[in-house]
Scaffold this motif. Structure first.
Motif, mmCIF file in Angstrom:
data_model
loop_
_atom_site.group_PDB
_atom_site.id
_atom_site.type_symbol
_atom_site.label_atom_id
_atom_site.label_comp_id
_atom_site.label_asym_id
_atom_site.label_seq_id
_atom_site.Cartn_x
_atom_site.Cartn_y
_atom_site.Cartn_z
ATOM 1 N N ASN A 34 -6.597 11.227 6.923
ATOM 2 C CA ASN A 34 -6.513 12.118 5.956
ATOM 3 C C ASN A 34 -5.219 13.013 5.666
ATOM 4 O O ASN A 34 -5.313 13.540 4.325
ATOM 5 C CB ASN A 34 -7.628 13.325 6.630
ATOM 6 C CG ASN A 34 -9.148 12.660 6.816
ATOM 7 O OD1 ASN A 34 -9.467 11.872 5.919
ATOM 8 N ND2 ASN A 34 -10.118 13.437 7.465
ATOM 9 N N LEU A 35 -4.387 13.003 6.769
ATOM 10 C CA LEU A 35 -3.254 13.536 6.373
ATOM 11 C C LEU A 35 -2.266 12.508 5.994
ATOM 12 O O LEU A 35 -1.429 12.808 4.939
ATOM 13 C CB LEU A 35 -2.703 14.423 7.567
ATOM 14 C CG LEU A 35 -1.498 15.061 7.693
ATOM 15 C CD1 LEU A 35 -1.196 15.881 6.464
ATOM 16 C CD2 LEU A 35 -0.997 15.385 8.983
ATOM 17 N N LEU A 36 -2.021 11.610 6.624
ATOM 18 C CA LEU A 36 -0.898 10.668 6.375
ATOM 19 C C LEU A 36 -1.392 9.443 5.711
ATOM 20 O O LEU A 36 -0.323 8.738 5.294
ATOM 21 C CB LEU A 36 -0.444 10.292 7.849
ATOM 22 C CG LEU A 36 0.126 11.087 8.758
ATOM 23 C CD1 LEU A 36 0.392 10.718 10.174
ATOM 24 C CD2 LEU A 36 1.202 11.894 8.287
ATOM 25 N N GLY A 37 -2.543 9.363 5.375
ATOM 26 C CA GLY A 37 -2.891 7.903 4.549
ATOM 27 C C GLY A 37 -3.661 7.088 5.654
ATOM 28 O O GLY A 37 -3.441 7.062 6.541
ATOM 29 N N SER A 38 -4.135 5.994 4.741
ATOM 30 C CA SER A 38 -5.009 5.042 5.588
ATOM 31 C C SER A 38 -4.069 3.990 6.369
ATOM 32 O O SER A 38 -4.580 3.639 7.426
ATOM 33 C CB SER A 38 -5.616 4.178 4.475
ATOM 34 O OG SER A 38 -4.855 3.656 3.794
ATOM 35 N N SER A 39 -2.903 3.991 6.177
ATOM 36 C CA SER A 39 -1.812 3.117 6.691
ATOM 37 C C SER A 39 -1.427 3.634 7.990
ATOM 38 O O SER A 39 -1.085 2.853 8.901
ATOM 39 C CB SER A 39 -0.588 2.937 5.887
ATOM 40 O OG SER A 39 0.037 4.186 5.713
ATOM 41 N N PHE A 40 -1.849 4.957 8.274
ATOM 42 C CA PHE A 40 -1.775 5.540 9.575
ATOM 43 C C PHE A 40 -3.055 5.678 10.341
ATOM 44 O O PHE A 40 -2.884 6.445 11.328
ATOM 45 C CB PHE A 40 -0.998 6.872 9.289
ATOM 46 C CG PHE A 40 0.565 6.692 9.007
ATOM 47 C CD1 PHE A 40 1.295 6.850 9.973
ATOM 48 C CD2 PHE A 40 0.779 6.745 7.698
ATOM 49 C CE1 PHE A 40 2.651 7.152 9.444
ATOM 50 C CE2 PHE A 40 2.058 6.870 7.190
ATOM 51 C CZ PHE A 40 3.077 6.780 8.097
#
Length: 227
Positions: A164-170
Motif C-alpha cells: 500500500n505504501l511502496l507499491g506491489s513490487s515491494f
C-alpha cells in the motif's frame, strides 16, 4: 560556507533523535506504530515536511521579522502538511485511511517547529535541508523500529500491507509467521510504551559502553605517546 554533514546527520539519527533522545512526537510514535509499514509511512511524510520547511524557513530568515516569525513558520508548516495530506489521499489512499488524522497532526509536531526555530532560522539552505533530512530519517527509523517490534510480537507479521505504501513490487517485504496468534497487549498503547521504554534503556546502555570504549582508547593513545 562548508557544512559538517556528518555531524548534522549524527545529531539527527542518534544524538538528538526526535523520539529516542528528545522524546518529542510521542502522539504519533505511540498511535501509528502498530505496524512497521504505518511507522515508515508516517516517518516519510514527516521527513518530507521537515526538509521542505527547513529549506523554506532558511530562505526567508532574513525577510521575516523576529516579531512574527513563529506565526509565519506555523502557517508555512501547515501549508506543507496540507499538501502532503492531499498527496497521500490521492496516491496512497489505503495508507491514508490508516494514518488518518495523524497526518494533519504533523503540524503540531514540536520537532518541526523546533528545528525551524533553532536551526533553519539561523543556517543556510543546504545545511537546513540536511538537518531536516537527518531529523526526518531519525524519526522515521524510530517509528519503524517501534512499529516492527510491536507488529512482530502483537500480530506475528512484518511490514504488513507494505504494498500500500511502496507499491506491489515491494510485497515481498510482507512476512507472516504461521501459527502465531500474537500478543494483543503489544498492539495496544501499553505495548507501545513498553517497547519505547526498553529501546530507550538499550540506547542508554549502548551509549555508556561506547563512552567507556572511547575513554579507554583515549587513555591508551595518551600512554603510547607518553612512552
Amino acid at each position: 560556507m562548508s557544512i559538517n554533514v556528518g555531524s548534522i546527520m549524527k545529531d539527527g539519527l542518534w544524538d538528538r533523535n526526535v523520539v529516542f533522545a528528545q522524546l518529542l512526537a510521542m502522539c504519533p510514535a505511540m498511535a501509528v506504530t502498530t505496524s512497521g509499514t504505518n511507522g515508515l509511512g508516517m516517518g516519510l511524510a514527516t521527513t518530507a515536511v521537515l526538509v521542505a520547511s527547513n529549506s523554506l524557513v532558511s530562505m526567508i530568515r532574513h525577510t521575516v521579522s523576529s516579531q512574527v516569525r513563529i506565526p509565519v513558520f506555523v502557517v508555512l508548516i501547515a501549508t506543507l502538511v496540507t499538501i502532503v495530506d492531499m498527496a497521500m489521499n490521492a496516491w496512497m489512499h489505503d495508507l491514508y485511511k490508516v494514518l488518518g488524522l495523524f497526518i494533519a497532526l504533523i503540524v503540531v509536531n514540536c520537532a518541526i517547529l523546533g528545528r525551524a526555530e533553532s536551526f533553519a532560522a539561523k543556517s543556510g539552505i543546504l545545511a537546513s535541508a540536511v538537518d531536516g533530512l537527518a531529523m526526518g530519517l531519525g524519526f522515521t527509523g524510530a517509528l519503524m523500529v517501534i512499529g516492527l517490534i510491536r507488529e512482530f510480537l502483537g500480530s506475528g507479521t512484518l511490514f504488513a500491507n507494505a504494498s500500500n505504501l511502496l507499491g506491489s513490487s515491494f510485497a515481498f517485504l510482507e512476512v507472516q509467521i504461521p501459527d502465531y496468534g500474537g500478543a494483543l497487549l503489544m498492539i495496544l498503547p501499553p505495548g507501545g510504551f513498553a517497547v519505547l521504554g526498553f529501546l530507550l534503556a538499550g540506547k542508554r546502555v549502548l551509549e555508556k559502553q561506547l563512552g567507556k570504549r572511547a575513554e579507554q582508547a583515549a587513555g591508551c593513545s595518551v600512554a603510547t605517546h607518553a612512552t
